[in-house]
Design a protein around this motif. Structure first.
Motif, mmCIF file in Angstrom:
data_model
loop_
_atom_site.group_PDB
_atom_site.id
_atom_site.type_symbol
_atom_site.label_atom_id
_atom_site.label_comp_id
_atom_site.label_asym_id
_atom_site.label_seq_id
_atom_site.Cartn_x
_atom_site.Cartn_y
_atom_site.Cartn_z
ATOM 1 N N ASP A 119 12.403 -67.082 -42.543
ATOM 2 C CA ASP A 119 13.468 -67.596 -41.692
ATOM 3 C C ASP A 119 14.732 -66.768 -41.942
ATOM 4 O O ASP A 119 14.962 -66.293 -43.060
ATOM 5 C CB ASP A 119 13.735 -69.063 -42.034
ATOM 6 N N LYS A 127 22.259 -63.256 -35.881
ATOM 7 C CA LYS A 127 21.858 -64.567 -35.374
ATOM 8 C C LYS A 127 22.689 -65.018 -34.195
ATOM 9 O O LYS A 127 22.184 -65.695 -33.289
ATOM 10 C CB LYS A 127 21.956 -65.614 -36.492
ATOM 11 N N GLU A 150 15.142 -66.447 -30.458
ATOM 12 C CA GLU A 150 14.166 -66.617 -31.523
ATOM 13 C C GLU A 150 12.834 -67.045 -30.927
ATOM 14 O O GLU A 150 12.752 -68.038 -30.206
ATOM 15 C CB GLU A 150 14.645 -67.657 -32.550
ATOM 16 N N PHE A 182 14.509 -62.235 -32.459
ATOM 17 C CA PHE A 182 13.789 -62.437 -33.707
ATOM 18 C C PHE A 182 12.389 -62.933 -33.346
ATOM 19 O O PHE A 182 12.249 -63.929 -32.628
ATOM 20 C CB PHE A 182 14.459 -63.495 -34.599
#
Length: 260
Positions: free
Chosen positions: A201, A223, A228, A109
């Motif tokens: 987010d 996730k 990230e 991400f």
């Protein structure tokens, strides 16, 4: 006195072309002169010559992959302006550049406010992957969803989904069609790497997906296996403005990335 550049025999040229080595003829005279001036052995000369050809083929192959993936050719790592007033974790970025996350079928991400260079860095990762012979598909989510909607009408939907599920690295920006995203996430989970950029987010992605259960399942899968990289700072786009020294593109500067 300058040593004349050696000529290449026509028969040798014909043989090289039959072996599909014709592109080596562009540099062969210079390589012959270099071999003579440096007293290279036959083996050293051949190693240098073949190294030129391997590098050329790798470059051509990476270029073909990048064009097929629809990557912006100007967004490469060496074109990134290190003087930009942004911050991010350089250790995480170094890990992403290593491409180990692709080998491990993990996700990435790239998060941050509008304009800080998220798409640039994601595209740069795509170019690195192309040079390493990794299949890449780059597409904005809104365009992807429009294409999938059209595919439902002409019976090509299954084929399009197989392409998206099977590609090594996928780069959407947003989530609008819950069912399609859910299917892609489920099929790619622990099977292939997905890179996403967003100014939201991950916890906020649930709000833009129609089915809360499918949304939670899709985002949780993304996730659970994701690096990230959070970018903060001023807009990177001001570095793309034309200048008197470089009126057609971003200024070429060197410097150090700010560490976080």
């Amino acid at each position: 006195m300058t040593t004349p550049t050696p000529s290449v025999d026509p028969e040798l040229k014909a043989l090289m072309r039959r072996l599909k080595l014709g592109r080596l003829l562009d540099t062969l005279p210079e390589r012959l002169a270099l071999a003579r001036s440096h007293n290279l052995t036959h083996a050293q000369f051949l190693e240098q010559l073949f190294s030129d050809e391997v590098q050329r083929r790798d470059t051509d192959s990476a270029g073909l992959r990048a064009r097929a993936a629809k990557l912006d050719p100007s967004m490469t790592l060496d074109a990134w302006d290190d003087t930009a007033e942004i911050t991010y974790d350089t250790a995480v970025w170094a890990e992403l550049v290593s491409m180990r996350f692709v080998d491990q079928a993990r996700n990435a991400f790239i998060l941050g406010p509008v304009g800080v260079g998220k798409t640039f860095l994601a595209t740069a990762l795509g170019h690195i992957a192309c040079r390493r012979r990794i299949g890449v598909h780059f597409e904005r989510a809104d365009r992807m969803h429009k294409r999938l909607k059209a595919a439902r009408l002409d019976a090509s939907y299954d084929a399009e989904m197989r392409k998206l599920i099977g590609v090594d690295a996928l780069q959407p920006l947003d989530v609008t069609e819950t069912a399609d995203i859910y299917e892609i996430c489920v099929e790619r989970h622990h099977q292939a790497a997905t890179v996403l950029t967003s100014n939201r987010d991950p916890s906020e992605w649930l709000a833009v997906m129609a089915d809360p259960l499918l949304a939670q399942s899709a985002v949780d899968r993304l996730k659970s296996a994701a690096w990230e990289l959070v970018i903060e700072g001023e807009s990177y786009r001001q570095h793309e403005k034309p200048t008197l020294t470089n009126p057609t593109g971003p200024p070429t500067r060197t410097g150090r990335r700010r560490r976080t």
